[in-house]
Structures are given as C-alpha cells and as structure tokens.
Write a protein that holds these residues in place. Structure first.
Motif, PDB file in Angstrom:
ATOM      1  N   ASP A 129      18.976  26.383  -5.360  1.00 42.85           N
ATOM      2  CA  ASP A 129      18.342  27.290  -6.187  1.00 42.85           C
ATOM      3  C   ASP A 129      17.136  26.657  -7.350  1.00 42.85           C
ATOM      4  OD1 ASP A 129      19.875  29.072  -5.258  1.00 42.85           O
ATOM      5  OD2 ASP A 129      20.741  29.965  -6.987  1.00 42.85           O
ATOM      6  N   TRP A 130      17.556  25.504  -7.563  1.00 47.71           N
ATOM      7  CA  TRP A 130      16.477  24.521  -8.649  1.00 47.71           C
ATOM      8  C   TRP A 130      16.211  23.291  -7.933  1.00 47.71           C
ATOM      9  CZ3 TRP A 130      15.541  27.010 -13.064  1.00 47.71           C
ATOM     10  CH2 TRP A 130      16.321  28.252 -13.624  1.00 47.71           C
TER      11      TRP A 130
ATOM     12  N   THR B 190      22.338  24.418 -10.035  1.00 48.78           N
ATOM     13  CA  THR B 190      22.115  25.233 -11.150  1.00 48.78           C
ATOM     14  C   THR B 190      21.127  24.527 -12.226  1.00 48.78           C
ATOM     15  OG1 THR B 190      23.748  23.840 -12.572  1.00 48.78           O
ATOM     16  CG2 THR B 190      24.655  25.981 -11.086  1.00 48.78           C
ATOM     17  N   LYS B 191      20.457  25.369 -13.212  1.00 48.80           N
ATOM     18  CA  LYS B 191      19.573  24.953 -13.957  1.00 48.80           C
ATOM     19  C   LYS B 191      20.226  23.753 -14.895  1.00 48.80           C
ATOM     20  CE  LYS B 191      16.584  26.396 -17.860  1.00 48.80           C
ATOM     21  NZ  LYS B 191      16.204  27.608 -18.645  1.00 48.80           N
TER      22      LYS B 191
ATOM     23  N   TYR C  34      12.345  26.648 -10.519  1.00 49.79           N
ATOM     24  CA  TYR C  34      13.139  27.813 -10.097  1.00 49.79           C
ATOM     25  C   TYR C  34      12.772  28.510  -8.540  1.00 49.79           C
ATOM     26  CZ  TYR C  34      16.308  32.027  -9.764  1.00 49.79           C
ATOM     27  OH  TYR C  34      17.131  32.845  -9.517  1.00 49.79           O
TER      28      TYR C  34
ATOM     29  N   LYS D 167      12.567  31.002  -6.865  1.00 48.60           N
ATOM     30  CA  LYS D 167      12.551  32.229  -6.738  1.00 48.60           C
ATOM     31  C   LYS D 167      12.301  33.061  -5.441  1.00 48.60           C
ATOM     32  CE  LYS D 167      11.552  36.095  -9.975  1.00 48.60           C
ATOM     33  NZ  LYS D 167      10.835  36.582 -11.394  1.00 48.60           N
TER      34      LYS D 167
ATOM     35  N   ARG E 269      16.901  35.550  -5.619  1.00 42.54           N
ATOM     36  CA  ARG E 269      17.179  34.858  -6.658  1.00 42.54           C
ATOM     37  C   ARG E 269      16.194  35.398  -7.809  1.00 42.54           C
ATOM     38  NH1 ARG E 269      15.778  29.334  -3.123  1.00 42.54           N
ATOM     39  NH2 ARG E 269      18.167  28.970  -2.685  1.00 42.54           N
TER      40      ARG E 269
ATOM     41  N   GLN F 183      16.327  35.398 -11.358  1.00 40.43           N
ATOM     42  CA  GLN F 183      16.427  34.731 -12.859  1.00 40.43           C
ATOM     43  C   GLN F 183      14.769  34.883 -13.139  1.00 40.43           C
ATOM     44  OE1 GLN F 183      18.952  31.845 -13.971  1.00 40.43           O
ATOM     45  NE2 GLN F 183      20.131  32.043 -11.739  1.00 40.43           N
TER      46      GLN F 183
ATOM     47  N   HIS G  61      12.077  32.524 -15.046  1.00 43.30           N
ATOM     48  CA  HIS G  61      12.029  31.056 -15.254  1.00 43.30           C
ATOM     49  C   HIS G  61      10.554  30.623 -15.215  1.00 43.30           C
ATOM     50  CE1 HIS G  61      13.073  26.913 -15.987  1.00 43.30           C
ATOM     51  NE2 HIS G  61      12.345  26.618 -15.038  1.00 43.30           N
TER      52      HIS G  61
ATOM     53  N   VAL H 126       8.027  28.304 -11.167  1.00 49.75           N
ATOM     54  CA  VAL H 126       8.652  28.729 -10.175  1.00 49.75           C
ATOM     55  C   VAL H 126       7.535  28.125  -8.770  1.00 49.75           C
ATOM     56  CG1 VAL H 126       9.583  30.738 -10.845  1.00 49.75           C
ATOM     57  CG2 VAL H 126       7.179  30.997 -10.043  1.00 49.75           C
TER      58      VAL H 126
END
Length: 414
Positions: free
Chosen positions: A134-135, A238-239, A269, A271, A275, A277, A279, A282
């Motif tokens: 994801d990150w 994860t972040k 992120y 995205k 996903r 979230q 942030h 992106v």
C-alpha cells in the motif's frame, strides 16, 4: 603492427577492440585533448594498440576529465565529467572485465546498467509491487555521484574482486583531476565519480549494493525494493513501517557519508478503489513514468470503470517529446521532402514507443499526435494548400501509398 607488450595485466587486444565498438556507439563529445571520433578513426588500429599496450603493461594513466554543465529539471545545473575517447575505451575494458566476474553478486532487485537487466523490467516490478504493497518510499539521494566516498567505494571494490590491477585502475580513475572550462584543474577531494565516465555506473552499483541493497535485505526483509542506479523505490505494508524505514535509511546514509534530498524524498500512498485512506502524497515518478490513481476500464464489464493505481508517461517526458517534435527539424523548411522528416524522427519514434508504450498507450498516442498536426501545417505550406481538409486528404493519400514511412504509422499510436 608488431608491438611487444610486457603482459603484467591479463588484457587482450580483442578486449580493447570490443570496448571500442561499444563506446563508439555512444557520445561524441571530446575530452580535454579535443580528439573527435573522426580523428581517432583515421588511425584506429594504432590508437587501439596504444591503449592496449599501456593497459596490459599496467602503465595506463588517465587524463583529467573535461567538466561541462547541463541544466536539471529544477533549473539548477548538473556537472558532467567527459573523459577522453581513449579513457572511455580503457574504462570500458576494465568495466567489462569486472562485470563478467561480479554481476552475479548484485541484488536481484538492482536493475540499472547491468547485463540482462533493463529499465522496462524495473518498471514492471514496481507495478507488481504496487498491487501487493500500500505504501511507497520514493527515495532520492542528494548529489549521489558527486558525494560517493572513495575510501568506502574502494572497500566495496576490494570485497567484490581480488585482482590488484583492477583496483589500481579504479583508483586511478577515481583520483583523476577535473578540468574546468577555463582550463584550471582541481582534485575531487576523495569523493565523487564523474557522470559521463563509462565505469561510473558499475562503481555506483558496487557502492549502493553495500550501502543500501544488502542493508535493506538484512534489516527489512519484509519490504520489497527496486533500484535503478541511484533511483530507488521501497514498498511497505503500512505507513508506520514506511516512516520507520525512512528514518533508518537517513541514519544509514549518514554512516556511508551520503544524505537524502529532503525535498524530493517522500512517502506515497498507492490509492485505488480498494485503498481509501486520506494521504497528501498519492503519486511518485520512476524512470520517466508517473504512478498515481487513474480511471481504468473494467475487463469484465466494458462500460464500467474503476480507480486503479497505474503508470503512464510522466508530464515532464510528454513535454520533452513535444519539444523534440517541434525542434528536431525546421518545420518552415518546404524545400525538404517528407522522407527527410521521417528519417529525422523514426529512430526517436521507435525509442519512445518501445519504452513509453508499455503503459497507458492513449497518453502516448495523444502526445505523438503533434507530429500529425505539424505534418498537416507543413503540407499546407509546401503545396500551398489553404484548406486544412484538403491537406488532411493529401496526408491520408501519402499514408496509403507509404504506410510505413513514419514508424508510428504502422502501429496503434497513430
């Protein structure tokens, strides 16, 4: 030519010839001696024998590199070091020798300037990792080629290869002086390797193999990374993990006498429709591509779309292509023929399509459409056609008669 060479170094004349053939295809800029390829080639056998004689006897000493400046994206200037033609060939000989013996020792996720590795493979690997992770840490090392520490680099070279003559020549290339435009020479002061040197990318790979690749693999095996020379993308779950690793990398770079470019390094992120979230960042760029959220068509339902995290040619490279289309020829020159225009563009078109056609073909198609617009205006001027419709008809007739005149005419990019 019979030349007796006291062979203290296992370099053959064939190795020098092979290196010449590789280097000859590259840049034309002359070094401090002002020698051009045209001059070099007038007595090429003698030139190559001189290089071989000195390399094989251990008596080869490089000349200073010529310093030139080219503009960077941010408006600042980047300094390049241009070695002499002889020195480029000599560097290539040693680089090839080293590469055959040490390339297998590099990390599999290191893609830059390696045999059987490519930027296309690096881009594809980043795309795969974006699906799983994801990150992203988009890592930028400040002034990397200017800041490489010679002492640490030589430790890496010594670990990678045993031959003392290789280490001797590498050290000579690292310590050769730089000559400014004004003709003044200065020393590197124990750091840096010239961007423009044939052996520099291999030395950079050696340095970063020990500085980052092995270190990340050992301390953060749960992550994935892709490195192309000094460009590096690190994928995290994860972040919090990304923040922890980025702080650790800052400390690690300090240990190896490097530093991050704080303004260019960022946590991103990936995205997409899964996903959601919030942030700030992106989007990240890598090797001419831009990765960010984009609308994608569903393969299952042709009328439906979704938000994917995909790659396409970056805005800056779209701009570069448009500038090249505008500036590669004089579009006001009606004395030339269309085949001359095609000859000016076809190698460029082949390169753009083969690389940037990997992803988001529509964006590249839209960018290349500028050629059709320019051709229409040129046809109007050359044949004194006032109507754009008639010019378009003439262009279509030319395409029917010569469907492969321009490289992209025979592809899906026209």
């Amino acid at each position: 030519m019979n030349v007796h060479v006291e062979k203290t170094v296992p370099i053959t004349f064939k190795m020098v010839v092979d290196a010449y053939q590789k280097v000859r295809k590259g840049g034309k800029a002359a070094g401090i001696d002002g020698m051009s390829w045209e001059t070099f080639d007038k007595d090429v056998t003698k030139q190559l024998y001189v290089i071989w004689n000195r390399l094989a006897s251990g008596s080869y000493h490089p000349q200073a590199v010529r310093e030139v400046e080219i503009p960077k994206k941010d408006g600042k200037m980047r300094k390049l070091g241009i070695p002499t033609l002889r020195d480029r060939i000599a560097q290539c000989v040693v680089k090839d020798y080293m590469e055959q013996r040490i390339d297998h020792k590099f990390h599999q996720q290191s893609y830059g300037y390696r045999p059987l590795k490519s930027s296309k493979q690096a881009i594809e690997e980043v795309g795969k990792n974006n699906i799983e992770y994801d990150w992203v840490i988009d890592l930028d090392i400040a002034n990397f080629f200017d800041e490489i520490d010679h002492e640490l680099l030589m430790k890496g070279v010594e670990t990678m290869i045993e031959e003392s003559w290789v280490k001797m020549y590498v050290k000579r290339w690292l310590t050769m002086k730089i000559e400014t435009k004004a003709g003044e020479q200065y020393s590197r002061g124990g750091k840096g390797t010239p961007q423009g040197g044939v052996i520099s990318p291999l030395l950079a790979n050696i340095f970063l193999h020990f500085a980052l690749d092995k270190w990340i693999a050992k301390h953060y095996p749960e992550t994935k990374f892709v490195r192309y020379a000094d460009d590096m993308i690190i994928h995290c779950k994860t972040k919090e993990q990304a923040e922890t690793i980025l702080n650790a990398i800052k400390e690690r770079l300090t240990q190896v006498k490097l530093r991050l470019s704080e303004s260019k390094t960022k946590i991103v992120y990936c995205k997409d429709y899964r996903r959601r979230q919030v942030h700030e960042q992106v989007e990240f760029g890598f090797l001419g591509y831009s990765f960010r959220p984009r609308k994608c068509k569903s393969k299952m339902h042709t009328r439906k779309s979704y938000t994917g995290y995909t790659a396409e040619i970056s805005q800056s490279n779209q701009k570069k292509i448009r500038e090249a289309i505008r500036e590669s020829i004089n579009w006001n020159n009606t004395s030339i023929e269309m085949k001359d225009i095609a000859n000016a563009f076809n190698s460029k078109l082949r390169g753009w399509i083969n690389y940037f056609g990997l992803y988001s073909r529509q964006t590249l198609r839209n960018t290349l459409h500028l050629i059709e617009q320019k051709l229409l205006r040129w046809i109007q001027r050359k044949y004194k056609i006032l109507s754009i419709r008639k010019a378009n008809l003439k262009l279509k007739a030319i395409k029917i008669k010569f469907p492969k005149l321009f490289y992209h005419w025979g592809t899906k990019y026209c």
